[in-house]
Every structure is written in structure tokens, then in C-alpha cells.
Write an enzyme that holds these catalytic residues in place. Structure first.
Site, mmCIF file in Angstrom:
data_model
loop_
_atom_site.group_PDB
_atom_site.id
_atom_site.type_symbol
_atom_site.label_atom_id
_atom_site.label_comp_id
_atom_site.label_asym_id
_atom_site.label_seq_id
_atom_site.Cartn_x
_atom_site.Cartn_y
_atom_site.Cartn_z
ATOM 1 N N ASP A 123 -3.178 5.075 0.265
ATOM 2 C CA ASP A 123 -3.991 4.911 1.404
ATOM 3 C C ASP A 123 -4.786 3.558 1.699
ATOM 4 O OD1 ASP A 123 -4.189 6.373 4.164
ATOM 5 O OD2 ASP A 123 -6.246 5.915 3.634
ATOM 6 N N GLU A 166 0.529 1.976 1.395
ATOM 7 C CA GLU A 166 0.302 1.923 2.876
ATOM 8 C C GLU A 166 -0.541 1.104 3.280
ATOM 9 O OE1 GLU A 166 -1.413 4.266 6.489
ATOM 10 O OE2 GLU A 166 -2.593 3.641 4.779
ATOM 11 N N GLN A 194 -11.656 6.617 -1.104
ATOM 12 C CA GLN A 194 -12.887 6.830 -0.333
ATOM 13 C C GLN A 194 -13.561 7.990 -0.615
ATOM 14 O OE1 GLN A 194 -10.770 5.860 3.083
ATOM 15 N NE2 GLN A 194 -10.141 7.812 3.755
#
Lengths: 654, 654
Positions: free
Chosen positions: A370, A399, A300
Site C-alpha cells: 500500500d 500500489e 503505517q
């Protein structure tokens, strides 16, 4: 390897699991055993010895020797068809002597069965048995005894007769390096290492050099993986302040998950942390201490990320011409722009690939990803497949704290390891069920990682119970799963939640957090982690996922389980068994009885080699946490308390 | 149809089950619902309307309209991004107006989504809503209400917007005629019909003409299938005598499973039973009475079977040059030679095929196959596949009382129906578990047949409890499975075992057994079977396998379950529900409470159409066994006894 094996009619049959190495050659064959009588479920075990795309198949056949023995014993004992059965046996022995080892309806696609005549000595023995079977001066019973002597049995063991041989297709078996399954992780925010407040009252960031200096302490505790939260430049637009406030104060460092600024994105290092030389030095120092470096990858961008200017098409454009930030309506995360993989799948794929290659070239072999569940599965499927070809040693941890279907699918498409629900499994029943679930039900999909806490997770259970609950959860994590992880500060029992959230107050995500490690020594958690990591290193049983047994106890507060690895899969060449008994009550003393079934503590007993249970001397065990040894048996009284001893991690000696 | 459906991120998605007919055309589409929230398991129902090789696939897509509604409601209520959300909505409505119905990463392999613009009226409505969404004189909340009016919802219901449309592969779905699933069977040994002892004290065989005369009685009870044990010539070599003795006495007729004599084998009729004209007359009479004829096929030969002379290679030769008879060492079955399929697979295949064709040409459309599990699976796989192509109306029932893996595999390779473990499931817990198992767990593999007894099976349970246990087991069989079967003589409560064996003494397999049916009338079982068969005919809920619900009761002796078919799959066009409550205790009166959950009795309630539970008037039910009607509710007291009423079979009226 497991298969449903059965045949028509009543004749004996057998199945062998054939393990095939990445070059397509047979590595090992194991006779399979019926593990659920009546259900035709057979299991055989094999152990690949290196990473790569292995495979296995199951060979099955009708076993004329076993069928003959079964029938001959029954019929000769009943006085039926004695001569006939002896002659049938003689014909089978003649066939064995000729090396006519197999018949098949269709020739097996990979003919690994050769006509191999038994050796000279065996020939002599077979000839003698054939003569005996046809010797009418002996009773059929006498002849049968000779024909089924251990000598003859041995001949058939070495070259069995197989009829109607069939082979399944080959099933793929992706084998990864050991760290994919077994590892002791330690998580840090490098900027906290060496951070301080200067004379003017302003925070000065810690850096990679400071973090490198802290590695001795981590290595001394026996950890094997040092995991760094993101180390990239952090955006300033909409930067978050302390405790996730919307406005950062002067000097607030921002969340390392708000990735990207004018000086770079995912392939750059935050200038306050250092440069690539510092990073290389960190990796080098870690390597000297046998620590592998794991890097956090959060796909991101902050509004200041170079991708936003260079590739606005990689994000979602809103009708008003602005880029969509992350939201969970009505909540806004204006410091984060999610990538929109659908807009330019190929361009984004290449950018991510190139970025990962940068870190691999600087020695990173493990990535913690993530929120992979917010990116398309087809992206991961391609990425992990191609990454396995290019860099088979590189591992990816998912994750994804989300629903089972997504978590299992991420494992299925190639993630090497997954976070789990461990932090939320707190009662005895929940833990017993979950230990078995990760070891048996989902083991083919996900390699589990147990983390008692992370920088995002501090469950209600951890906020009461003080040091003791931190000790309990560390023991459960370190012995319940071959991979477990500790977030820095666990040693200091940091157990206060931000009100209304299941994460720490004054979260390190939004501020510097240098810690006083000397205080940790006093609390004893560092010492416990050191003992746990040493036990994990010494016991192969704790380094593997399968063969966990839950043992009943008389107390709802006492959980007991053991893990076992048989000699042939143990690097030490010997059986290894670890038995864990822990109180789940951090507040009070509890007592009760642990009931042990010998065959479940040491499954080798169940294979029928030995039926004496624990033997006259009982089960000798030594507690890896304090060195005390005990003799245990079928029923064992235990008293556990927060102030003396909260649990045992027993190595089983005999 | 069931699928695990999920996606990355948080946007809304949907799935549709698409049923495809044998010609490859879409038959129906059903939106799928999440049946296990949190586990991403979705179900959709479709009903093929004729036999053949159907298939289905699952279509999934991202649902931008549902995503927008979710976000817009939350954000506008929170006062966030009102204008922006309205403009996003307007753009979606514009897209809908243009008929831009779908986007896909890859075009679907069968493009069944067409750009279809909504009709004129819908266009007007969409245009008005778009104008409203952009009308800045209204608040965003006012505009949202107009844009999500029932009128606009209806437009999206008729032509939804689908993004990133994906279709699975097509999954095969073999559809067979209704009797494969639903049937009431009645088993007879035709030779017992009209058999008598003549003046000289010798038995005279009954025959097909006598059996044909008995068909009225069977039809009057409401059965739909008349199943004949083998009708072929019976061997004399090693013929079995009464009660399975090794030596037949003069006049003993032998076991009809000892097939084959000088005058013919499997394609011939025993001369004492009649000839093919008699058989044709039997089939014709059965047809007049709406009875289908099922023939028993036992693929084995007596030593006198023509195959033994013509094809000794189809059997197993022993070392002494004799043919191997059937054995279960040390037991011998010298009247039976098993076929050895491995010796000449092609020759045996053709002989069996030709033999079956003979019976099909004489009107037989159902075969009950004796012991299919002693023949190779590949034989059945080919045979049933080719038989389905040649004679799609012909059905095969597997008589395999063996392990689950084999039974399920026989179903998987093409048997239309299977005997089950029903006879051995006797306790409340066993029955509850088994009803659900056959309806949910193995339904895709096996269509179950419940037989309380057969000529081979008389369980210990049936030997005590007199008439009552026969009534209980008949009700359980007739309501627990869409196919059930009764072995002739059940009406007479023939419940004495041959000592040491779980089958009847004086077994009809080895002797003639004419019966006094008038006596049966007195016992009441015939009347019960008639009522049960009538209830089965009247209630579509009893003619299907799925949607069984178990209801808790306060007594371990009282079992309660219901079956339900929703209106859209019911031939009557209306919901149908049957609720069964039975005592399992044939000795004593039992009482207790039956607890009903409205949503489980009538699953249509669960779909959210109606949440009033049983309503103010309760649940009106009528007992199909005696016509009494009751009003039931959440808790219902029942008293059941052998002397008054052992159970209820309720049709649910409202």
C-alpha cells in the site's frame, strides 16, 4: 533485446543477441534484425526459462561472406573483375574449410567462438565449390551460382565467418517467476465472508474460515491469485466509522488499514478473523484450488500499534510532544501514524523484514504494498534486492497511484508489478495509447496490472452504463494486460459513489459487506469473468506483454487490438494470436468496420516466411465468449450492442 | 541541465544545478524549475565561460521551510493546530539563526554547504519573528504573516535550509571555443581564383595568392571562416575529367580529392597553388580580415600518393596483388585508394596525427573532415580525445551525410560540428521538425551546420525558383542554425544539375571555375548574405542553439520561428530575440496570418516576471533586411512575394 548497430564504410555486418543464464553460461544466441530501416535499430528475441539474475550481451562482426556475395553478384553481372571476385570467393571458402571462424581487434572477453572446422561432408562440398570458382572453363556467373548454392549457404549458416568481432558488456536481466507478469487477481475483505447481523441487531464479523469456504467460487471463475486486504488487529483510537466518518459507532469494525492494537501489529491476525491455524488452513485450501494468496502490507500504524509504545522514535514527534498523525492539510487522518524512516532506518528496516518473514513462513508468496511512494526509494531498493536473494519466489506489487517518474522508479528498484492508470483511461484514443505504452515504452520498468475498480477506486465512467460498462471494462482489463484484477462485488455491479468521492458508497473499508452471490449469477458478470479467465489460460498471447497491435476501425466507439506470441516463445510450440474487438459505448448499438493488416495481426507474416496475407480462405476466428466462428479479412463489418453482444475475444485459428 | 527530480511523500523539495569548472571548483549554482508539471522534469541553466572539460552535478534536498509554509497556511486558515504550527515555524527560524543549514543521510562528497550563520541584521529579524510566532496575544494568522514577510523570505533565499541533501555524480561537459557552435562559413576551390585560359587556349591554374586577394570580398560579406577544399598535389593515374568522366583530357586539373602525387601527399601543397610561404601569407591575410582558415582533410590516396609506395600495407591488397581502389559495385573509383585502418592502426594513426600537426603549425585551427563515417569510430575517438588535449583550440567538422546513428556517434566521440540533413528538409513541416530536432533532441550530440548547397550537393528544390529559392534557403540556413555555410558561386545562383545527379553540372571538383563577381552584385544574393551575417553578429539569439520556438501560421507556405537568449546568458547583458517569417514559395505571392504567443516569443515572460503579454504597445520589431519597423501582436497579417519581399528577419525591440 534491442541495440543500435552500425559500422563504418559499406561492408556487411551482423549482430547476435546472446542470452546468458544466472550461472554465466550462454543460454541462446539469436541473430538480430533491423526493425527500423535507416535507424540502425536491431532486435533479437530470447526467452529465459527460469527465474534469476540473467544477463545478455550483443556480439557484432563484419560479415565477409555477405560482403563478398553482394559485391560478386553486382560486379559479375556488370562484367567487372569476374576472375578476381571468383578468386576472392575461393579464398573465403578455403578459410571456412580451415575453420578460421573469427578475427578480433581484441580477443572477446568470453571466447565463445572456437576454431571449428566444418564436418566431412561440408569439407567435400567446400572443396568442390573452391574448384569450381577456379575453373576457367566456366563463366564467372556460372561459378558464382555454384559457390552460393543452398548447400554452401548452409555451411556458413552453421559456422559463419566473423571479422573484427566485438562484444558489448553484459546487461543485467532480472527474471522473475511467471506470476510476476501473468495473473488473474481477485480481491476480498475476509471479514465480510460469513458476517451477519445477530438477533440483537449487532454485526458479527466474518472470518478466515468463511473466506476459505468462498474460495471455490473464486477458483471456479478461473482466478489464480486471492488477494486479502489487511488482516491485522485494528486500532480503536480515532477509529473511522461507516463512509469514512470521524466517529465510529458501536460495532463499526474500523478500517483494516488502521493497523495495530493491544493484541498485535503487522505480524498478528485480528482475533475476529481467526488465528494462524485459520490462516494456514486458508492458505492450504487456496493452494488446493491453485489459488496463490496475496497479502496487503500497509506500512503505517494506528495509535494503538505496539510499535508506538515500543518505538516512539519510529514516528515523527511534534513540538507539543505528541506523535504526528497523517494529514493532507487541512484534512486529518488521526487514526494513522506514518512511519518516519529517516529517524531510524536500520531499526525500521529490520522490523519490516522480520514481519514479512512471518508471513512468508505461513505460505504467503505475494505482497501487495500500500502506498510505497510515501516511503523512501533507498529503503525499497535495499529491501527488494535483499528479498530477491533470500526469497526469489516472493513477489511485491506496488500500489502507487502517482506520477510516472515515481511509479517507474519503484519498478526500477525492484517491485515486480505495478498498479497503473488503466481505470482512468476511458476513450478509444486513451486506451490505444495506453496499451502500447505499457507494452512498449515502460515494459522494461513496470509490469502492469489493470484493475477496472478497487476498494479505493470507482471512476465516474463506472457509475453509468450499468452492467454493460462493467462487462466492457472487464474485457479490456483481462485482454489488455497479462495481469488484471477484480475487486469482490464487481459481479454485482456495485456502482454507486459516495457523494463527492470516486469510491463506493458504504465502502467495505469501514463496514461488513456480505454479498448475495446468487444474484451475481443473474447479472452475467461472473460468467463473463469465467470465460475471460479461461481464454487467458488457453492463449499464451494474453499472458505476455509485448507484441500488441492496434487496428484501425471506422467508429470512435469500436476499439480493436490483437496480441501475438510466436511459436518459439509459446509453451504450446505454436503461434498464438488473439484479436479483441469491443464497443466502448455501454448505451447504444454501434456498427462499423475493422481494418486488419495481415502482417500486424500475425507478425510472423512480416518476417517474410509467408506473404500471402490472409490467404484465399481468410482469417478463421472463434469467439472465446460464445463459441461462434467467423471468417475475417481485410475489412470486417461489426455490429455491437449492450443487449446482444458488446465485443469479441477472438482466438485466431489459421 | 535537466534532471528527473522527485521524492517520496508530500514534503516540498528543491534541486540546484551546479556547474563545475575544469579545475573542479564550483562555478555557479542555479535553482532548477519544473518544466513539465506532472512529469518531474526540472531544468536549470548555466553558462561556462571558457573551453575545457567542465562538469555538472545536481544537488537535491527536502525543503523544510517551504513544507512548513505550505502546511501552516492551509492549517491556520482552516483553524487547525495554529499554536503547534507557529511553534514549528519558530523552531525552524531558530535553526536558521544557528546556521544549521543542512542535514544529509550521507555527507555530500564535496561539502560545499557550510554552517553559515546569517548576518547580524538577519539575526535581529529572525529573533523578532521567533518572538512574534510565540506571542500568544496575536492570532496564529497574524503571526504567520510576520514570519513569512519578505524580510524573512530573503534570509531563506540567501541561506536555505536543506534536509537530506543528496548530490549526483558529476557529469562531464566538454566546452569548446565559440566557433565550434557559431560561425559563418564560405567555401572555395583556391585554384579557381585567378585561373584563366591563355593565348594557346590552355587553362592556367589560379593559386593561393589569387585566393588571398579574394578574401576582402568574403570578409566584406561578413563571413568568419574561409574553407578551402583540399590543396594537396593531385594524382594523374586514372585522373577524372570534367563532369566526372573517366578519362581526363589534356589540361584537366583533376579532383582535389584524388590526393597525392610524386611531389607529396596530405602534408604538401599542389605546386600550381603555391608553396608554404604562399599558404602562410593566405592565413595571415585571412587573419587580418578576421577570417579563420578551415582545411579539408580527405583521408584517402590517389595511386600516386607517396604512402602507396612507402606503406602499401596501409591499403587493401587484392588476390591479384594489386591495391583495391574505391568501389560502389559495379561503379569504380580507380583514382582513389581507401586506407585500410585495420591493417596498421598505429602506423596510420601516427601518420595522420603528424600530417595534422603540419597544418596546425601553419595556423590552421579548423579541419573539415571528408567522409569520417568510412573510417573506424575507435580511430576518431582516440584521435579527437588526444587532439583536444594537445590543441584545445583546434576544431573538426564531420562531413558525414549518412544515417543518424553514425552521425550522432561521430559527434559523441568528439567531432565539434556536423553537417546535417538541412539541404533535404524543404517543406514547412520538415523544417519546423528539423529546427526543433537539432536544437533540442540532438543538441547534446551534434553542433549542426546548415549548408543550402555544397560542391557535392544541389538538391532538386534549388533548380527551380531561381534567385528566390537561393534567397529563401540562405535566410533559413543563416537563422536556423548558429553555423551555416555558403559554397562559392551561390551568389551567382548556379543551379543547373549534371543530368541524373544532385550536384552541379561542370562541377568545380573537376575543372577551373573563375567567376564574375560583378554579376553577383546584380543578383542581390551577396547583399542578402551581407545583411544576414550582420544580423547574426548583432544578435546573440542567432549565435546559440537552444530556445527556438515555432509559431503557427495560417499558410502552408509561411514558416515563422523565433530564437531567444535571456539576459544572463547574453554577452550584451540584455535579452535578445529574433523572429523570422519567410515564404517558402519561390514562385508566387503568399499571404496569411502569423500567430504569436507572447510567452513563446519572449520566454522570460513565462518565468512569471511579467504577465502583461505584449503590453499595450504591442511587440516592436525591426526588419534586419530592410530596416523597416512594425508593431506586431497576437495575430499578424503578412504578404510575401518573390518580387517584393520574401521574408522578414526581425530583431525584437521591446
Amino acid at each position: 533485446m534491442r541495440a543500435t548497430v552500425f559500422r563504418e564504410g559499406h561492408d556487411a555486418f551482423a549482430a547476435e543477441a546472446v542470452l546468458i543464464n544466472p550461472e554465466g553460461l550462454e543460454h541462446s544466441r539469436t541473430l538480430m534484425y533491423d526493425v527500423a530501416p535507416g535507424l540502425n535499430i536491431y532486435e533479437g528475441w530470447g526467452a529465459p526459462d527460469r527465474p534469476g539474475l540473467w544477463s545478455f550481451r550483443i556480439d557484432t562482426w563484419s560479415d565477409p561472406w555477405a560482403t563478398w556475395k553482394h559485391d560478386a553478384r553486382l560486379k559479375i553481372a556488370a562484367g567487372v573483375d569476374g576472375e578476381l571476385m571468383c578468386e576472392k570467393g575461393a579464398l573465403l571458402l578455403e578459410r571456412a574449410a580451415q575453420g578460421a571462424n573469427f578475427t578480433a581487434r581484441r580477443p572477446p572477453s568470453r571466447p565463445s567462438y572456437h576454431k571449428k572446422k566444418p564436418g566431412k561432408l561440408a569439407q567435400v562440398e567446400l572443396a568442390a565449390a573452391i574448384e569450381t570458382l577456379r575453373d576457367e572453363s566456366l563463366t564467372p556467373a556460372q561459378r558464382l551460382r555454384v559457390a552460393t548454392s543452398s548447400t554452401i549457404e548452409r555451411v556458413f549458416e552453421l559456422s559463419p565467418l566473423r571479422d573484427y568481432l566485438e562484444a558489448t558488456v553484459r546487461y543485467p536481466l532480472q527474471v522473475d517467476r511467471k506470476t510476476a507478469l501473468y495473473g488473474s487477481w481477485y480481491e476480498i475483505f475476509p471479514r465480510s465472508y460469513g458476517a451477519y447481523v445477530d438477533e440483537a441487531g449487532r454485526w458479527v464479523s466474518g472470518n478466515l474460515r468463511g473466506a476459505a469456504e468462498s474460495l471455490d467460487r473464486v477458483a471456479d471463475m478461473g482466478f489464480g491469485v486471492i488477494y486479502l486486504t489487511p488482516i491485522h488487529p485494528i486500532g480503536t483510537t480515532f477509529r473511522k466509522g461507516r463512509n469514512n466518518t470521524l466517529t465510529a459507532m458501536q460495532g463499526d469494525p474500523g478500517s483494516p488499514y488502521g493497523i495495530g492494537a493491544a493484541d498485535g501489529g503487522h505480524d498478528a491476525i485480528h482475533s475476529e478473523l481467526g488465528d494462524f491455524d485459520d490462516f494456514d488452513a486458508f492458505v492450504e485450501r487456496a493452494g488446493e484450488l491453485n489459488l496463490q494468496v496475496a497479502l496487503d502490507i500497509a506500512l503505517q500504524a494506528s495509535p494503538d500499534h505496539p510499535w508506538v509504545k515500543e518505538h516512539p522514535e519510529w514516528f515523527t514527534m511534534r513540538p507539543d510532544g505528541t506523535i504526528a498523525y497523517a494529514e493532507n492539510p487541512p484534512k486529518k487522518y488521526q487514526d494513522i501514524y506514518p512511519l518516519n524512516f529517516d529517524n531510524d532506518p536500520e531499526g525500521i528496516y529490520q522490523a519490516i523484514w522480520d514481519m514479512i518473514e512471518v508471513w512468508i513462513s505461513h505460505g504467503v508468496k505475494i505482497f501487495r504494498v500500500d502506498n510505497p511512494h510515501t516511503k523512501p526509494i533507498p529503503f525499497w531498493q535495499r529491501f527488494l534486492y535483499e528479498m530477491r536473494q533470500a526469497h526469489p519466489e516472493v513477489l511485491f506489487l506496488a500500489e502507487a497511484f502517482t506520477r510516472p517518474a515515481m511509479m517507474e522508479t519503484l519498478g526500477m528498484v525492484g517491485f515486480h508489478q505495478s498498479y497503473t492508470y488503466f481505470a482512468w483511461r476511458t476513450t478509444k484514443e486513451e486506451l490505444e495509447e495506453y496499451f502500447v505504452e505499457v507494452a512498449e515504452k515502460t515494459a522494461h520498468l513496470m509490469r502492469p496490472a489493470f484493475w477496472p475498480t478497487t476498494h479505493d477506486i470507482l471512476t465516474p465512467q463506472m457509475t453509468t452504463g450499468g452492467i454493460t460498462i462493467f462487462a466492457i471494462r472487464a474485457i479490456l482489463a483481462a485482454t489488455g494486460s497479462p495481469t488484471y484484477g477484480i475487486y469482490s462485488g464487481y459481479e454485482l455491479v456495485e456502482n454507486v459513489q459516495r457523494p463527492g468521492f470516486e469510491e463506493q458508497i458504504d465502502n467495505e473499508k469501514y463496514e461488513f459487506k456480505p454479498r448475495d452471490w446468487e444474484k451475481a449469477e443473474d447479472l452475467g458478470i461472473s460468467a463473463l469473468l469465467t470465460l475471460l479467465n479461461r481464454a487467458r489460460e488457453q492463449h499464451p498471447a494474453l499472458q505476455q506483454l509485448h507484441q500488441i497491435s492496434i487496428h484501425p476501425t471506422s467508429s470512435p466507439d469500436i476499439i480493436a487490438y490483437s496480441k501475438h506470441v510466436p511459436a518459439r516463445f509459446s509453451p504450446t510450440g505454436e503461434d498464438d494470436t488473439v484479436l479483441v474487438v469491443i464497443s466502448l459505448n455501454p448505451h447504444e448499438e454501434v456498427e462499423g468496420t475493422v481494418y486488419l493488416d495481415p502482417a500486424r495481426v500475425r507478425p510472423t507474416l512480416a518476417a517474410g516466411k509467408n506473404s500471402e496475407g490472409f490467404g484465399p480462405q481468410g482469417l478463421r476466428v472463434v469467439d472465446e465468449l460464445d463459441g461462434n466462428s467467423y471468417t475475417w479479412g481485410y475489412e470486417n463489418y461489426v455490429k455491437l450492442s449492450p443487449w446482444e453482444r458488446i465485443g469479441h475475444v477472438f482466438g485466431v485459428i489459421n
